[in-house]
Design an enzyme around this catalytic site. Structure first.
Site, PDB file in Angstrom:
ATOM      1  N   LYS A  42       0.835  -1.203   0.000  1.00 41.20           N
ATOM      2  CA  LYS A  42       0.000   0.000   0.000  1.00 41.20           C
ATOM      3  C   LYS A  42       0.867   1.249   0.000  1.00 41.20           C
ATOM      4  O   LYS A  42       2.087   1.182   0.165  1.00 41.20           O
ATOM      5  CB  LYS A  42      -0.903  -0.004   1.244  1.00 41.20           C
ATOM      6  CG  LYS A  42      -0.126   0.053   2.560  1.00 41.20           C
ATOM      7  CD  LYS A  42      -1.044   0.049   3.762  1.00 41.20           C
ATOM      8  CE  LYS A  42      -0.229   0.134   5.061  1.00 41.20           C
ATOM      9  NZ  LYS A  42      -1.080   0.228   6.254  1.00 41.20           N
ATOM     10  N   ARG A 141      -9.745   0.393  16.048  1.00 44.41           N
ATOM     11  CA  ARG A 141      -9.633   1.136  14.790  1.00 44.41           C
ATOM     12  C   ARG A 141     -10.610   0.480  13.826  1.00 44.41           C
ATOM     13  O   ARG A 141     -11.798   0.372  14.120  1.00 44.41           O
ATOM     14  CB  ARG A 141      -8.174   1.109  14.297  1.00 44.41           C
ATOM     15  CG  ARG A 141      -7.790   2.231  13.366  1.00 44.41           C
ATOM     16  CD  ARG A 141      -6.322   2.200  12.988  1.00 44.41           C
ATOM     17  NE  ARG A 141      -5.932   0.977  12.311  1.00 44.41           N
ATOM     18  CZ  ARG A 141      -4.731   0.773  11.768  1.00 44.41           C
ATOM     19  NH1 ARG A 141      -3.792   1.704  11.869  1.00 44.41           N
ATOM     20  NH2 ARG A 141      -4.453  -0.354  11.155  1.00 44.41           N
ATOM     21  N   HIS A 173      -5.500  -6.923  13.539  1.00 43.54           N
ATOM     22  CA  HIS A 173      -4.243  -6.165  13.492  1.00 43.54           C
ATOM     23  C   HIS A 173      -3.805  -5.833  14.913  1.00 43.54           C
ATOM     24  O   HIS A 173      -4.630  -5.458  15.757  1.00 43.54           O
ATOM     25  CB  HIS A 173      -4.436  -4.886  12.678  1.00 43.54           C
ATOM     26  CG  HIS A 173      -3.157  -4.231  12.267  1.00 43.54           C
ATOM     27  ND1 HIS A 173      -2.192  -4.890  11.544  1.00 43.54           N
ATOM     28  CD2 HIS A 173      -2.679  -2.973  12.454  1.00 43.54           C
ATOM     29  CE1 HIS A 173      -1.183  -4.071  11.297  1.00 43.54           C
ATOM     30  NE2 HIS A 173      -1.450  -2.897  11.859  1.00 43.54           N
ATOM     31  N   ARG A 229       1.606 -10.836   7.482  1.00 48.30           N
ATOM     32  CA  ARG A 229       1.399  -9.651   6.647  1.00 48.30           C
ATOM     33  C   ARG A 229       2.467  -8.587   6.916  1.00 48.30           C
ATOM     34  O   ARG A 229       2.168  -7.507   7.429  1.00 48.30           O
ATOM     35  CB  ARG A 229       0.030  -9.004   6.918  1.00 48.30           C
ATOM     36  CG  ARG A 229      -1.190  -9.806   6.614  1.00 48.30           C
ATOM     37  CD  ARG A 229      -2.451  -8.912   6.696  1.00 48.30           C
ATOM     38  NE  ARG A 229      -2.457  -8.042   7.855  1.00 48.30           N
ATOM     39  CZ  ARG A 229      -2.949  -8.351   9.035  1.00 48.30           C
ATOM     40  NH1 ARG A 229      -3.468  -9.548   9.255  1.00 48.30           N
ATOM     41  NH2 ARG A 229      -2.916  -7.483  10.026  1.00 48.30           N
ATOM     42  N   TYR A 275      15.164  30.072   7.906  1.00 42.27           N
ATOM     43  CA  TYR A 275      14.043  30.775   8.518  1.00 42.27           C
ATOM     44  C   TYR A 275      14.088  30.704  10.046  1.00 42.27           C
ATOM     45  O   TYR A 275      14.338  29.647  10.633  1.00 42.27           O
ATOM     46  CB  TYR A 275      12.712  30.168   8.062  1.00 42.27           C
ATOM     47  CG  TYR A 275      12.332  30.454   6.643  1.00 42.27           C
ATOM     48  CD1 TYR A 275      12.314  31.746   6.130  1.00 42.27           C
ATOM     49  CD2 TYR A 275      11.953  29.413   5.796  1.00 42.27           C
ATOM     50  CE1 TYR A 275      11.941  31.993   4.819  1.00 42.27           C
ATOM     51  CE2 TYR A 275      11.568  29.649   4.484  1.00 42.27           C
ATOM     52  CZ  TYR A 275      11.568  30.944   3.999  1.00 42.27           C
ATOM     53  OH  TYR A 275      11.192  31.190   2.702  1.00 42.27           O
ATOM     54  N   CYS A 331      13.216  23.935   4.851  1.00 42.53           N
ATOM     55  CA  CYS A 331      12.281  24.733   4.055  1.00 42.53           C
ATOM     56  C   CYS A 331      11.544  23.834   3.065  1.00 42.53           C
ATOM     57  O   CYS A 331      11.766  22.635   3.018  1.00 42.53           O
ATOM     58  CB  CYS A 331      13.045  25.830   3.317  1.00 42.53           C
ATOM     59  SG  CYS A 331      14.112  26.828   4.383  1.00 42.53           S
ATOM     60  N   MET A 332      10.674  24.420   2.266  1.00 41.71           N
ATOM     61  CA  MET A 332       9.882  23.611   1.347  1.00 41.71           C
ATOM     62  C   MET A 332      10.745  22.872   0.335  1.00 41.71           C
ATOM     63  O   MET A 332      10.464  21.713  -0.014  1.00 41.71           O
ATOM     64  CB  MET A 332       8.870  24.478   0.606  1.00 41.71           C
ATOM     65  CG  MET A 332       7.931  23.684  -0.294  1.00 41.71           C
ATOM     66  SD  MET A 332       6.733  24.708  -1.169  1.00 41.71           S
ATOM     67  CE  MET A 332       5.725  25.301   0.198  1.00 41.71           C
ATOM     68  N   ASP A 333      11.812  23.528  -0.127  1.00 41.14           N
ATOM     69  CA  ASP A 333      12.605  22.966  -1.217  1.00 41.14           C
ATOM     70  C   ASP A 333      14.086  22.809  -0.884  1.00 41.14           C
ATOM     71  O   ASP A 333      14.859  22.409  -1.770  1.00 41.14           O
ATOM     72  CB  ASP A 333      12.505  23.871  -2.453  1.00 41.14           C
ATOM     73  CG  ASP A 333      11.078  24.280  -2.753  1.00 41.14           C
ATOM     74  OD1 ASP A 333      10.267  23.392  -3.062  1.00 41.14           O
ATOM     75  OD2 ASP A 333      10.777  25.489  -2.645  1.00 41.14           O
TER      76      ASP A 333
END
Length: 414
Positions: A42, A141, A173, A229, A275, A331-333
């Site tokens: 998955k 769950r 599970h 599993r 930052y 940071c983002m990038d």
């Protein structure tokens, strides 16, 4: 195994060793020799690429494949053909049951409502539905509540008698299998056995009973039943730090995440970095810019500064030299490394965020996903699965020959 040269101008890549996945599955089978094995693929094969990972797992001896969503199950069936047993377990009302059943996918009944929808799907498909009943034994769950199980079992038996469904399996599970000796393990095992008795009392005779996740596959042979599993361990990562490094179990991480320095420059002592200036240089130094960030899947919680060390990165011409920590905010990038005064690194040099290693916590020369999980306050599962689509996957090895020795962004998204 030959790793393709990192010279195509891309800022970063994830190298996925399909032979490692194959060998990990083989090792997991050795840990559970009395049971069949379902490789869980998955979440895009835990970030490794669902179809390539599935093929490699089958090459290693997996008998089944497991996924969470209908879309994943149908993609597996389309990519691998009709012969591999596939189980899907996270379905909501209105899911494409008829399409799943027509494709020969095993579907999960985890709540009373699902039986009627499965039966309707079977009639629409003109085919008997293969069903696994999931029971909630203490995770609270997904799964049929123990109080609802008697009526679900009777209803399932009735639908089996009328030829609409066949109850292939019963499963549950575990909540705390990665914590050796946790009292919930024995409680859940007892509840699972009680659920099996309830099903038998209704006249159901499932072919496969399955409870063991990665941790239980490796450490709890009494819970192997007919099928295990494993998920994260298929990809060579330990199910949790309390169980020790992957090498203890004959596993090796299948993914290496590396980038190339985009900039290297001198910074004076006392300068804030990134930052918020979480990190301040303590001496005249050299910093290196790594062109990946949380937009690529690098956790922002792996930032480093006065509050604690950042995520670990191996630097050096071959990406396997000294280990440094993220300096300042992720940071983002991009993020920054303090390379130290007189550093020899240059723009274009490779740095490795994590790789096929038991990790620096265990004296290995490269960080692994667990090292990043420790730095970010999370688990290794999140580190590998959050790797973004824009990071191209490079497949190496001989397992699954049609996906090896090439780089692709699209394959990982199937």
């Amino acid at each position: 195994m030959t790793t393709p040269a990192f010279d195509d101008g891309t800022p970063a890549r994830a190298i996925v060793d399909l032979d490692a996945i194959r060998d990990n599955v083989s090792a997991l089978r050795d840990h559970a020799p009395s049971a069949d094995l379902m490789a869980v693929v998955k979440a895009d094969g835990y970030g490794h690429g669902m179809l390539p990972a599935a093929r490699a797992a089958l090459a290693g001896g997996a008998h089944w494949l497991g996924v969470a969503t209908a879309e994943e199950a149908l993609a597996l069936r389309a990519g691998l053909g009709p012969d591999v047993p596939v189980l899907v377990w996270l379905l909501t009302p209105g899911a494409p049951f008829a399409e799943l059943i027509a494709a020969g996918v095993d579907v999960t009944v985890a709540a009373p409502w699902a039986l009627d929808e499965v039966a309707a799907g079977a009639r629409a498909a003109g085919r008997v539905a293969r069903v696994h009943v999931k029971v909630d034994t203490g995770l609270s769950r997904n799964g049929v509540a123990m109080g609802d199980l008697p009526r679900v079992a009777r209803r399932a038996a009735g639908l089996e008698s009328s030829g609409e469904i066949h109850v292939v399996g019963v499963f549950s599970h575990l909540a705390c299998a990665d914590e050796p000796g946790h009292p919930s393990i024995d409680r859940q095992a007892a509840a699972f056995d009680a659920a099996l008795e309830e099903m038998a009392g209704a006249g159901l005779r499932p072919e496969v009973r399955h409870l063991a996740n990665s941790a239980a596959t490796l450490t709890l042979p009494g819970l192997h039943y007919d099928l295990v599993r494993p998920g994260i361990s298929v990809y060579g990562n330990s199910p949790g730090p309390l169980l020790g490094p992957p090498g203890r179990y004959g596993l090796r991480p299948a993914m290496t995440f590396e980038a190339r320095l985009a900039n290297v420059k001198h910074v004076a002592a006392g300068e804030g970095v990134s930052y918020g200036h979480l990190y301040t240089t303590t001496q005249d130094t050299t910093v290196g810019l790594v062109p990946v960030g949380y937009g690529d899947g690098v956790p922002r919680h792996g930032s480093g500064g006065a509050a604690g060390p950042g995520g670990p990165v191996a630097v050096g011409a071959d990406g396997s030299g000294r280990v440094l920590r993220v300096a300042g905010r992720v940071c983002m990038d991009q993020f920054v490394l303090d390379l130290g005064p007189g550093a020899a690194e240059r723009a274009g040099d490779v740095v490795t965020l994590f790789g096929a290693s038991d990790g620096v916590a265990h004296g290995a020369p490269l960080p692994n996903a667990q090292d990043w999980a420790d730095a970010a306050g999370t688990i290794s599962y999140e580190i590998v699965t959050r790797l973004a689509p824009r990071v191209p996957r490079t497949y190496v090895g001989t397992a699954g020959s049609d996906t090896t020795d090439r780089t692709t962004e699209g394959e990982a998204q199937q």
